[in-house]
Design an enzyme around this catalytic site. Structure first.
Site, PDB file in Angstrom:
ATOM      1  N   GLY A   1     100.005  11.800   4.847  1.00  0.00           N
ATOM      2  CA  GLY A   1      98.828  12.095   5.674  1.00  0.00           C
ATOM      3  C   GLY A   1      97.961  13.183   5.068  1.00  0.00           C
ATOM      4  O   GLY A   1      96.729  13.094   5.098  1.00  0.00           O
TER       5      GLY A   1
ATOM      6  N   ARG B   1     112.460  16.523  -1.019  1.00  0.00           N
ATOM      7  CA  ARG B   1     111.584  17.585  -0.490  1.00  0.00           C
ATOM      8  C   ARG B   1     112.204  18.960  -0.685  1.00  0.00           C
ATOM      9  O   ARG B   1     111.490  19.954  -0.811  1.00  0.00           O
ATOM     10  CB  ARG B   1     111.301  17.345   0.985  1.00  0.00           C
ATOM     11  CG  ARG B   1     110.376  16.166   1.179  1.00  0.00           C
ATOM     12  CD  ARG B   1     110.167  15.872   2.631  1.00  0.00           C
ATOM     13  NE  ARG B   1     109.138  14.865   2.800  1.00  0.00           N
ATOM     14  CZ  ARG B   1     108.958  14.174   3.898  1.00  0.00           C
ATOM     15  NH1 ARG B   1     109.736  14.366   4.938  1.00  0.00           N
ATOM     16  NH2 ARG B   1     108.000  13.293   3.975  1.00  0.00           N
TER      17      ARG B   1
ATOM     18  N   LYS C   1      96.513  -1.806   6.970  1.00  0.00           N
ATOM     19  CA  LYS C   1      95.384  -1.779   7.911  1.00  0.00           C
ATOM     20  C   LYS C   1      94.128  -1.124   7.359  1.00  0.00           C
ATOM     21  O   LYS C   1      94.190  -0.045   6.780  1.00  0.00           O
ATOM     22  CB  LYS C   1      95.816  -1.007   9.160  1.00  0.00           C
ATOM     23  CG  LYS C   1      96.777  -1.803  10.033  1.00  0.00           C
ATOM     24  CD  LYS C   1      97.569  -0.887  10.912  1.00  0.00           C
ATOM     25  CE  LYS C   1      97.129  -0.853  12.335  1.00  0.00           C
ATOM     26  NZ  LYS C   1      97.742   0.297  13.019  1.00  0.00           N
TER      27      LYS C   1
END
Ligand code: AMP
Length: 398
Positions: free
Chosen positions: A379, A36, A199
């Site tokens: 996200g 990063r 999921k």
């Protein structure tokens, strides 16, 4: 929307929101993966080369109540010095009096790193007064933190108000936005979206949105078994979210109504335990025996998915096909990765890999440079493909 190339930073202080939320060794607090930090070096280099200076701000970890040494950004100062080769000062309180003296005294070619923004609760609350204080550190605001672009925090979105003309995307952000927009708005067809992972509940919104733009949606990983159950299958001990079974039926109907090919795996590699030492065999997904669980897609699914991928011009991949962390169950994810690489190489397909685990899988197989783009955002990328405008991007666009 302006990018960093629209500005000259000569004689200016750039206030850059970066993502220095790097993993640190629990004991030594040494950086264990600096990706990063290196990602944002071109942004810093352009500003310094223009003759400007950089005030760099970030969060690190999830501090609960104010300052905590293990989340201090002082642990990255030396590494930033060695990466950039220029003087790096450190402000121990991002909005303290001393910090403002330091940023005012900053010379061209120098960097000031501010202490962890999340030592103030105001950061995550998107507090206007806190953002206004931070804004005093710079002349031009640069957002280069894609990992937090889906958050309306003080430093990622609210602060942009104080730079009505002087705000832009850094190189990391500009690249992420351009690649995501390419898929969302300019995808060449056939367009296949591959969605996997544990999921269904995490991926429902993205599947719903992809039904509007993709030609085929491949479903793999643990989430496939909830669909199988909805189709009347016996899934043994495989992962299943019982409260989502009805929703998967609705998705199947919606896909049919829109003419989208929702492609489910016909078979699995099933195991008698969640372990790399388990006994395994291939099984039809509609008939998995009790005591066995599907931990990877099977040979027929590999072949079906591969065919579609090889015929595609645009490929979006989020989420592994199985428990790829264990060698016994990595074959499905590896087969898909190979097909994506082949489609990119041979057919000139545009392939974007995103989300933490698919990026990790691509890295594990050493394919980072053989696909068109690997996103750095987890996200944030998911929310982009759910069709939401990211607050960090909107703040620069407005
Ligand atoms: P996600 O974060 O939702 O993309 O899920 C990624 C995780 O899902 C990985 O750690 C995989 O090991 C796990 N996973 C993939 N397929 C399965 C499966 N069939 N059963 C259990 N876990 C799975």
């Amino acid at each position: 929307m302006k990018t960093i190339d629209d500005f000259s930073f000569a004689g200016k202080r750039a206030l850059i929101r970066v993502d220095f939320n790097v993993p640190l060794d629990k004991q030594t607090l040494a950086i264990t993966d600096d990706a990063r930090m290196t990602a944002t070096l071109p942004t810093i280099a352009k500003i310094l080369k223009d003759g400007g200076s950089c005030v760099v701000m970030s969060h690190l970890g999830r501090p609960k109540e104010g300052p905590e040494d293990k989340y201090s950004l002082r642990h990255v100062v030396d590494h930033l010095k060695s990466l950039t080769g220029v003087p790096v000062h450190f402000a121990t309180d991002c909005i303290g009096e001393e910090a403002f003296k330091q940023s005012a005294a900053l010379k061209a070619g120098e960097i000031l790193l501010l202490e962890n923004l999340r030592f103030y609760k105001e950061e995550e609350k998107g507090d206007l007064a806190f953002a206004e204080k931070l804004a005093k550190h710079g002349d031009i605001y640069v957002n280069d933190a894609f990992g937090t672009a889906h958050r309306a925090h003080a430093s990622t979105a609210v602060i942009a108000k104080f730079f009505p003309e002087n705000k832009c995307l850094g190189y990391v952000m500009a690249r992420e936005v351009a690649n995501a927009e390419k898929i969302l708005n300019k995808a060449e067809h056939p367009f296949v979206a591959i969605v996997g992972g544990a999921k269904v509940s995490d991926k429902l919104l993205i599947i719903e949105n992809l039904l509007n733009i993709a030609d085929t949606i491949i479903i793999g990983g643990g989430m496939a078994y909830t669909f199988m159950k909805g189709m009347g299958g016996q899934i043994g001990n495989s992962l299943c979210e019982d409260d989502r079974v009805e929703l998967t039926k609705e998705l199947i109907q919606k896909a049919a109504a829109k003419g989208v090919n929702l492609l489910l795996p016909k078979d699995s590699i099933v195991a008698d335990a969640f372990s790399n030492e388990a006994n395994t065999k291939a099984a039809d997904n509609m008939h998995i025996e009790s005591g066995w669980m599907g931990l990877d897609i099977g040979p027929q699914a590999c072949e079906d998915f591969r065919k579609v991928i090889l015929a595609s011009k645009t490929i979006l991949w989020n989420g592994p096909m199985g428990v790829f962390e264990m060698s016994k169950f990595e074959n499905g994810t590896r087969t898909i990765a190979n097909a994506v690489v082949e489609a990119t190489d041979k057919n000139g397909a545009f392939s974007l890999i995103g989300g933490g685990d698919s990026a990790a899988a691509i890295a594990k197989f050493g394919y980072e440079d053989r696909v068109s783009y690997v996103s750095t955002g987890g996200g944030a990328l998911l929310e982009y493909f759910e069709g939401k405008e990211l607050p960090g991007v909107a703040a620069i666009r407005q």
